[in-house]
Design a protein around this motif. Structure first.
Motif, PDB file in Angstrom:
ATOM      1  N   PRO A 185      67.757  73.435  52.351  1.00 50.89           N
ATOM      2  CA  PRO A 185      66.811  72.463  51.783  1.00 50.89           C
ATOM      3  C   PRO A 185      66.046  71.731  52.876  1.00 50.89           C
ATOM      4  O   PRO A 185      66.564  71.530  53.989  1.00 50.89           O
ATOM      5  CB  PRO A 185      67.722  71.507  51.009  1.00 50.89           C
ATOM      6  N   PRO A 186      64.808  71.314  52.603  1.00 50.48           N
ATOM      7  CA  PRO A 186      64.064  70.515  53.579  1.00 50.48           C
ATOM      8  C   PRO A 186      64.799  69.214  53.889  1.00 50.48           C
ATOM      9  O   PRO A 186      65.491  68.649  53.031  1.00 50.48           O
ATOM     10  CB  PRO A 186      62.731  70.243  52.867  1.00 50.48           C
ATOM     11  N   ALA A 187      64.636  68.752  55.112  1.00 49.50           N
ATOM     12  CA  ALA A 187      65.334  67.528  55.534  1.00 49.50           C
ATOM     13  C   ALA A 187      64.946  66.338  54.670  1.00 49.50           C
ATOM     14  O   ALA A 187      65.790  65.502  54.323  1.00 49.50           O
ATOM     15  CB  ALA A 187      65.032  67.245  57.005  1.00 49.50           C
ATOM     16  N   ALA A 188      63.651  66.267  54.298  1.00 52.26           N
ATOM     17  CA  ALA A 188      63.208  65.122  53.489  1.00 52.26           C
ATOM     18  C   ALA A 188      63.876  65.131  52.120  1.00 52.26           C
ATOM     19  O   ALA A 188      64.244  64.079  51.581  1.00 52.26           O
ATOM     20  CB  ALA A 188      61.683  65.164  53.329  1.00 52.26           C
ATOM     21  N   LEU A 189      64.071  66.318  51.558  1.00 52.59           N
ATOM     22  CA  LEU A 189      64.720  66.420  50.257  1.00 52.59           C
ATOM     23  C   LEU A 189      66.195  66.036  50.368  1.00 52.59           C
ATOM     24  O   LEU A 189      66.743  65.357  49.494  1.00 52.59           O
ATOM     25  CB  LEU A 189      64.574  67.843  49.718  1.00 52.59           C
ATOM     26  N   SER A 190      66.828  66.449  51.448  1.00 49.99           N
ATOM     27  CA  SER A 190      68.233  66.081  51.668  1.00 49.99           C
ATOM     28  C   SER A 190      68.394  64.571  51.821  1.00 49.99           C
ATOM     29  O   SER A 190      69.366  63.985  51.325  1.00 49.99           O
ATOM     30  CB  SER A 190      68.780  66.797  52.903  1.00 49.99           C
ATOM     31  N   SER A 191      67.440  63.958  52.506  1.00 53.75           N
ATOM     32  CA  SER A 191      67.501  62.501  52.672  1.00 53.75           C
ATOM     33  C   SER A 191      67.355  61.785  51.335  1.00 53.75           C
ATOM     34  O   SER A 191      67.969  60.741  51.105  1.00 53.75           O
ATOM     35  CB  SER A 191      66.398  62.039  53.628  1.00 53.75           C
ATOM     36  N   LEU A 192      66.544  62.351  50.464  1.00 54.92           N
ATOM     37  CA  LEU A 192      66.285  61.718  49.170  1.00 54.92           C
ATOM     38  C   LEU A 192      67.439  61.926  48.190  1.00 54.92           C
ATOM     39  O   LEU A 192      67.887  60.980  47.531  1.00 54.92           O
ATOM     40  CB  LEU A 192      65.000  62.288  48.568  1.00 54.92           C
ATOM     41  N   LEU A 193      67.946  63.165  48.100  1.00 52.85           N
ATOM     42  CA  LEU A 193      68.923  63.503  47.070  1.00 52.85           C
ATOM     43  C   LEU A 193      70.351  63.610  47.580  1.00 52.85           C
ATOM     44  O   LEU A 193      71.288  63.612  46.777  1.00 52.85           O
ATOM     45  CB  LEU A 193      68.540  64.840  46.420  1.00 52.85           C
ATOM     46  N   GLY A 194      70.503  63.733  48.885  1.00 54.40           N
ATOM     47  CA  GLY A 194      71.792  64.104  49.443  1.00 54.40           C
ATOM     48  C   GLY A 194      71.801  65.601  49.705  1.00 54.40           C
ATOM     49  O   GLY A 194      71.130  66.375  49.010  1.00 54.40           O
ATOM     50  N   ALA A 195      72.557  66.012  50.705  1.00 56.06           N
ATOM     51  CA  ALA A 195      72.491  67.398  51.158  1.00 56.06           C
ATOM     52  C   ALA A 195      72.892  68.388  50.069  1.00 56.06           C
ATOM     53  O   ALA A 195      72.249  69.427  49.881  1.00 56.06           O
ATOM     54  CB  ALA A 195      73.379  67.579  52.391  1.00 56.06           C
ATOM     55  N   THR A 196      73.939  68.094  49.319  1.00 56.99           N
ATOM     56  CA  THR A 196      74.428  69.058  48.332  1.00 56.99           C
ATOM     57  C   THR A 196      73.457  69.193  47.166  1.00 56.99           C
ATOM     58  O   THR A 196      73.122  70.310  46.746  1.00 56.99           O
ATOM     59  CB  THR A 196      75.825  68.658  47.822  1.00 56.99           C
TER      60      THR A 196
END
Length: 312
Positions: A236-247
């Motif tokens: 996943p993109p880093a920005a998406l991980s920051s928003l939703l959490g990595a999992t």
């Protein structure tokens, strides 16, 4: 360019199906082509297909004119036909039609009955070698496409079933226009009393095809994110991980292609209960939707989920 004028009643009669024979026909083109997304699949199946000695099969699917006879593309009468269902239709094709369509494709026929019988057997063998291992994934992608379009039609009306079906498919303004890769006009296309069947095919590549056969009318097209059917899940993109959490970002990213809870758990190394928890949270947030296929609950991204992944 090919135009199809659709009345309001014909538009309301549009239906969806997933055809194993559509996957067979399009996969033979993918096997002989060079599109990047099929490279790993070609490498995996080419040797086995060659060893199978499918002489009759290839004489009919790789014709001198490049055209595949229409009797090999029966328009499904039900949404989810099996290969056996479609092979029964092919096996019952009148011999004069078999002979005429093969002759038009440049294939000489001495004994159409023997050819038809051999062809049905070899289609089954090819399918088992090249298509059957992928069929659950192909069907899941088709089911996700159908579910997403049903939701769009409920929100925006029946025209949304066709409005963004394919980059070369347009409204003009009262007709559906298919712009082919090669220039020039093509014969007019009419439903002739049939309902239009839309058949998503994971092997269709970047192309849409019209099937105008005696038994119906169909349009084959690639389901959304079809290229990802053939590749490993992307991080996943880093920005998406920051928003939703990595999992949860990983779950949302992999669901460009529909998958069940078990599929998500297996792909991401999660416990089934953990995968279910994240899927439920993403669905409650409006980023995923779910539809039932038999006993399986399949999850796919909503338009909002798609936009969020693209923005990230």
């Amino acid at each position: 360019m090919k135009r199809l004028e659709l009345t309001a009643a014909e538009l309301l009669g549009v239906r969806f199906a997933h055809s194993p024979m559509a996957e067979v026909v399009t996969s033979t083109i993918a096997l002989r082509g060079a599109l990047w997304m099929y490279a790993r699949w070609r490498d995996r199946v080419s040797c086995g297909v060659r060893r199978a000695r499918l002489d009759t099969f290839w004489s009919v699917f790789d014709t001198p004119t490049g055209a595949v006879p229409d009797f090999l593309s029966p328009v499904p009468g039900v949404p989810r036909p099996s290969l056996d269902d479609e092979l029964r239709v092919i096996a019952a094709t009148p011999l004069d039609r078999v002979e005429a369509e093969l002759a038009a494709a440049g294939v000489p026929v001495r004994d159409p009955a023997a050819l038809r019988s051999s062809l049905v057997s070899e289609i089954r063998r090819y399918y088992q070698l090249a298509v059957a291992p992928l069929m659950p994934r192909l069907r899941a992608a088709a089911d996700g496409e159908i579910a997403a379009r049903a939701l769009a039609a409920a929100d925006h009306g029946p025209r949304s079933l066709l409005s963004d079906l394919h980059p070369r498919l347009h409204w003009d303004p009262d007709a559906l226009r298919l712009d082919y890769l090669k220039d020039g006009e093509h014969p007019p296309w009419s439903l002739d009393g049939h309902r239009l069947a839309l058949l998503p095919s994971g092997f269709a590549g970047p192309v849409a095809w019209v099937v105008a056969a005696p038994d119906g009318r169909a349009l084959w097209f690639p389901p959304r994110a079809y290229g990802r059917l053939w590749s490993a899940p992307e991080p996943p993109p880093a920005a998406l991980s920051s928003l939703l959490g990595a999992t949860r970002a990983a779950v949302l990213t992999m669901l460009s292609v529909p998958a069940s809870t078990g599929d998500v758990a297996s792909s991401l190394g999660l416990a089934p209960a953990t995968a279910s928890h994240h899927l439920t949270a993403l669905r409650d947030a409006g980023l995923l939707a779910a539809h039932r296929t038999g006993r399986r609950l399949q999850y796919h991204r909503t338009d909002l989920g798609d936009r969020l992944c693209q923005a990230a």
